[in-house]
Design a protein around this motif. Structure first.
Motif, PDB file in Angstrom:
ATOM      1  N   MET A   1      41.276  22.874  39.716  1.00 24.86           N
ATOM      2  CA  MET A   1      41.277  24.001  38.371  1.00 24.86           C
ATOM      3  C   MET A   1      41.270  25.056  39.971  1.00 24.86           C
ATOM      4  SD  MET A   1      39.221  25.617  34.982  1.00 24.86           S
ATOM      5  CE  MET A   1      37.763  25.319  35.874  1.00 24.86           C
ATOM      6  N   GLN A   2      41.938  26.691  39.651  1.00 24.63           N
ATOM      7  CA  GLN A   2      41.972  27.543  40.079  1.00 24.63           C
ATOM      8  C   GLN A   2      42.212  28.591  39.237  1.00 24.63           C
ATOM      9  OE1 GLN A   2      46.038  27.931  42.942  1.00 24.63           O
ATOM     10  NE2 GLN A   2      46.176  25.619  42.295  1.00 24.63           N
ATOM     11  N   CYS A   3      41.797  29.743  39.726  1.00 24.33           N
ATOM     12  CA  CYS A   3      40.945  31.373  39.406  1.00 24.33           C
ATOM     13  C   CYS A   3      41.346  32.423  39.900  1.00 24.33           C
ATOM     14  CB  CYS A   3      39.712  30.930  38.603  1.00 24.33           C
ATOM     15  SG  CYS A   3      38.926  32.689  37.952  1.00 24.33           S
ATOM     16  N   VAL A   4      41.862  33.540  38.869  1.00 23.04           N
ATOM     17  CA  VAL A   4      42.750  34.469  39.064  1.00 23.04           C
ATOM     18  C   VAL A   4      41.967  35.436  38.547  1.00 23.04           C
ATOM     19  CG1 VAL A   4      44.478  36.134  39.337  1.00 23.04           C
ATOM     20  CG2 VAL A   4      45.448  33.800  40.313  1.00 23.04           C
ATOM     21  N   LEU A   5      41.941  36.935  39.050  1.00 20.32           N
ATOM     22  CA  LEU A   5      41.527  38.136  38.791  1.00 20.32           C
ATOM     23  C   LEU A   5      42.659  39.080  38.438  1.00 20.32           C
ATOM     24  CD1 LEU A   5      37.803  38.301  39.503  1.00 20.32           C
ATOM     25  CD2 LEU A   5      38.462  36.776  37.385  1.00 20.32           C
ATOM     26  N   ALA A   6      42.103  39.607  37.247  1.00 20.05           N
ATOM     27  CA  ALA A   6      42.833  41.396  37.159  1.00 20.05           C
ATOM     28  C   ALA A   6      41.872  42.223  37.097  1.00 20.05           C
ATOM     29  CB  ALA A   6      43.902  40.843  35.677  1.00 20.05           C
ATOM     30  N   GLU A   7      42.386  42.701  38.647  1.00 19.83           N
ATOM     31  CA  GLU A   7      41.458  44.382  38.330  1.00 19.83           C
ATOM     32  C   GLU A   7      41.902  45.597  37.952  1.00 19.83           C
ATOM     33  OE1 GLU A   7      38.163  41.895  41.618  1.00 19.83           O
ATOM     34  OE2 GLU A   7      40.855  42.541  42.433  1.00 19.83           O
ATOM     35  N   ARG A   8      41.895  46.232  37.432  1.00 18.57           N
ATOM     36  CA  ARG A   8      41.952  48.224  37.649  1.00 18.57           C
ATOM     37  C   ARG A   8      40.941  48.589  38.181  1.00 18.57           C
ATOM     38  NH1 ARG A   8      43.141  48.088  32.907  1.00 18.57           N
ATOM     39  NH2 ARG A   8      45.288  47.730  32.823  1.00 18.57           N
ATOM     40  N   ASP A   9      41.093  49.522  39.330  1.00 20.23           N
ATOM     41  CA  ASP A   9      40.013  50.378  39.565  1.00 20.23           C
ATOM     42  C   ASP A   9      38.853  49.965  40.011  1.00 20.23           C
ATOM     43  OD1 ASP A   9      41.654  52.835  39.419  1.00 20.23           O
ATOM     44  OD2 ASP A   9      41.355  52.841  37.477  1.00 20.23           O
ATOM     45  N   GLY A  10      38.871  48.878  40.250  1.00 17.27           N
ATOM     46  CA  GLY A  10      38.075  48.020  40.734  1.00 17.27           C
ATOM     47  C   GLY A  10      36.702  47.617  39.525  1.00 17.27           C
TER      48      GLY A  10
END
Length: 409
Positions: free
Chosen positions: A208-217
């Motif tokens: 399993m892989q994981c990607v985070l979505a971030e805005r302004d930290g």
């Protein structure tokens, strides 16, 4: 032969769970999964049927809270791990376990019981109604494009390990619970469920892989997925399997789906459990190339009709007398006056004439707002006694967002 039904002892768990595994095909769960469910099992809410020293029936319940229309979190018994040995069918074991469970749930003051069914035809006779559905999609990403709204370019996507992203992903999930009926508040320990990744269940795909979505930290979304490389004489035909995808705003959600559909060397994106009204249906360029399918998901049973109907709000003002049939839990049978709106509701016994007649199974189906009373009436399962009552109540029982169970139990 006779069987004895009793509460499970912790020392009996291995045998009990082994019988459950056999009933579901005999393939042992991974050590990781077995360890998690041993820690989550509430033995005081688990039942074992015994024929001498052999366990021949299993049933359990988790202590949950489920979101309902209006945003309230309502106590519910999460019925689970139900099985009867193939050698002991047609002896009333399942009925005795269902009887004991619902009696215990009522004694605990929980107005609802919920479950997911391996065979949906089983539980209707115990008063469970199909309240939510799940959608699967198989997007031909070689031809389908994702249209993103303004703000998507401001979202930063970043790979992390599943362990590194676990806490941030859980915080996003917690913030989305109130957005839809049917979602579960995860108590301590349950945050480990979406992290299960037994190698034997990957079917040739990556860990399993994981990607985070971030805005302004700040983390505003995430996706967990598997990537399965595959090649043909024509070139790469890899497949992406989505485990979970959540976001706090439309731009982040669209950015995550665009990422999934543009992963190199892949041509299909599969997601097995999405809401029926998932916004991704409006992001894709060609819905015909997404192979959309539906199946049943959460089944709901009203254990206390009055308390359950008072716990949610109603999309439009409603004042209706329901004549409820409930042979398995007769304390619910009879006429109930439901009065409510967006601010709250009351539901009390009455001697007034009935406006609608239905069984508790139909009430379970419509309870979360994803199934309409009018639809059930069209199948002959709800009967109108006062002209106009069906339309009034059907609108009132609706919900703004289609209910959805994000994971099983």
């Amino acid at each position: 032969m006779t069987t004895q039904l009793r509460v499970l002892q912790r020392s009996e768990w291995d045998q009990w769970y082994g019988k459950l595994e056999r009933a579901f095909g005999g393939v042992p769960d991974s050590r990781q999964e077995r360890k998690l469910f041993e820690s989550l099992t509430e033995t005081e809410r688990s039942l074992a049927a015994w024929d001498g020293d052999e366990c021949v029936g299993t049933a359990g319940a988790f202590t949950f809270q489920v979101s309902v229309p209006g945003g309230a979190m309502v106590p519910a018994a999460g019925v689970t791990m139900v099985s009867v040995a193939a050698t002991h069918r047609r002896r009333g074991i399942l009925t005795s376990m269902m009887r004991r469970q619902l009696d215990d749930t009522r004694a605990l003051g929980e107005p609802l019981a919920i479950l997911t069914a391996s065979e949906p035809a089983i539980y209707g006779r115990f008063g469970y109604g199909t309240a939510t559905h799940q959608m699967s999609v198989e997007i031909d990403s070689s031809r389908v494009r994702i249209a993103v709204p303004p703000g998507a370019e401001d979202v930063r996507l970043r790979f992390v390990t599943v362990e590194e992203g676990a806490a941030a992903c859980e915080r996003v999930y917690v913030r989305t619970i109130g957005a839809r009926p049917g979602m579960l508040a995860r108590t301590p320990g349950w945050e480990g469920l979406p992290l299960l990744d037994p190698p034997g269940e990957r079917e040739g795909a990556s860990p399993m892989q994981c990607v985070l979505a971030e805005r302004d930290g700040e983390v505003v979304g995430y996706v967990r997925f598997h990537n399965k490389p595959q090649w043909s004489p024509a070139g790469p035909e890899g497949a992406v399997s989505v485990r979970q995808v959540d976001a706090l705003d439309p731009a982040a959600y669209a950015a995550l789906w665009r990422f999934l559909c543009e992963i190199d060397l892949t041509s299909v994106v599969r997601a097995r459990n999405r809401p029926v009204d998932d916004p991704v249906l409006h992001l894709v360029s060609d819905i015909r190339r997404c192979n959309v399918r539906l199946r049943d998901s959460l089944h709901v049973r009203l254990v206390d009709v009055g308390a359950a109907l008072e716990a949610r709000t109603y999309a439009a003002p409603v004042d209706v007398v329901l004549d409820v049939e409930d042979a398995f839990c007769p304390w619910n049978s009879g006429r109930w006056r439901l009065s409510g709106d967006l601010k709250g509701a009351s539901c009390e016994r009455t001697r007034d004439a009935a406006d609608l007649a239905l069984s508790v199974r139909e009430l379970g189906a419509v309870y979360l707002g994803g199934v309409s009373l009018s639809s059930l009436a069209g199948a002959g399962r709800v009967r109108e006694r006062r002209e106009g009552a069906l339309a009034e109540a059907s609108v009132a029982f609706g919900a703004d967002a289609v209910p959805w169970l994000p994971h099983g139990f």
